[in-house]
Design an enzyme around this catalytic site. Structure first.
Site: not given
Length: 292
Positions: A117-118
């Site tokens: 999850c950036g």
């Protein structure tokens, strides 16, 4: 460059059969610290390889740069605990062109970005809503549906490391008019794979990426739509589902968002006018990378 794969022992268990011990191939996941002029900016968990592209694409996503000439150089340097003497390939120091302002502290990622999850390390939710300098909505590019449905299989054919590990995401950039595969990249993080593709465009001074389709191997998240918009990509296609926020952002930006692109069907969530049902022209003779 660091290792892309690693070999580890594994016990294979099938019900009704005795356990079998063998060696398995895994995708490597290691931290990469990105610095700007020696100042730490973020740490992301990634698959080693194409690190300069990853950093360049990340800076586009964060609205630090928007053109190839704004990214000057990048060099790997000694990592933590190495005393600056051993190059661990896990620290990358970027130099921006003269006159390019460094990232402000309000968008800096304080700790680390996970490979899944950036957005997890964003300093504030307001920083997510970055405004692109490119007008994606005005891009008049179209792509033939019968050409578009070939993109997932062509991306899959380029996933050499996935074939060995089964554990990597991938992203590829296609020319909408000709169907030419411009570049593809793999990474343990889907956002990293996209950053590497966009970084390739930065290093080849190809921004904005007008007239292209960004194909991804998994789902379409808000962040992937944001990254496409920041790079001027007018069309994003995914083999799986988009999120509701991804659709909302695509609608707002005027980006064509395609999901569930499998076999001969797809769901077009926004800007369906860019997907035509006219027969596609013959594909380019060489649909491979323009760069390795």
């Amino acid at each position: 460059m660091g290792r892309i794969t690693a070999r580890r022992p594994v016990t294979r268990l099938t019900l009704g059969e005795p356990p079998n011990t063998r060696v398995d191939t895994l995708a490597v996941e290691e931290p990469l610290e990105i610095r700007i002029a020696g100042r730490p900016l973020t740490v992301t968990m990634r698959t080693p390889g194409h690190d300069v592209e990853l950093a360049a694409g990340f800076l586009v996503s964060e609205a630090v740069i928007s053109r190839g000439d704004q990214f000057r150089t990048a060099i790997h340097c000694g990592g933590p605990g190495a005393g600056g003497e051993e190059n661990t390939y896990n620290v990358l120091d970027v130099a921006l062109a003269a006159g390019v302002a460094p990232p402000s502290t309000d968008i800096a990622r304080a700790f680390y970005t996970t490979s899944s999850c950036g957005m997890c390390g964003k300093a504030s939710i307001e920083a997510v809503e970055t405004v692109s300098v490119y007008d994606v909505a005005s891009d008049a590019a179209t792509v033939a549906a019968e050409r578009l449905v070939t993109f997932p299989d062509r991306l899959r054919a380029e996933q050499a490391v996935f074939d060995k590990t089964g554990g990597l995401h991938a992203a590829a950039l296609f020319d909408a008019a000709t169907g030419e595969l411009l570049v593809s990249r793999e990474d343990v993080g889907r956002h990293n794979a996209v950053d590497k593709v966009i970084g390739w465009a930065v290093l080849h001074d190809r921004l904005p990426l007008r007239g292209t389709v960004l194909q991804v191997s998994g789902r379409a998240s808000f962040e992937l739509v944001q990254k496409a918009t920041m790079a001027g990509v007018p069309m994003l296609a995914a083999v799986s589902a988009p999120s509701s926020l991804a659709v909302e952002l695509a609608q707002s930006a005027g980006l064509t968002l395609v999901g569930f692109l499998r076999g001969t069907s797809m769901n077009i969530y926004t800007r369906a006018d860019r997907i035509t049902q006219e027969p596609a022209h013959a594909l380019a003779k060489d649909d491979r990378y323009v760069t390795r």
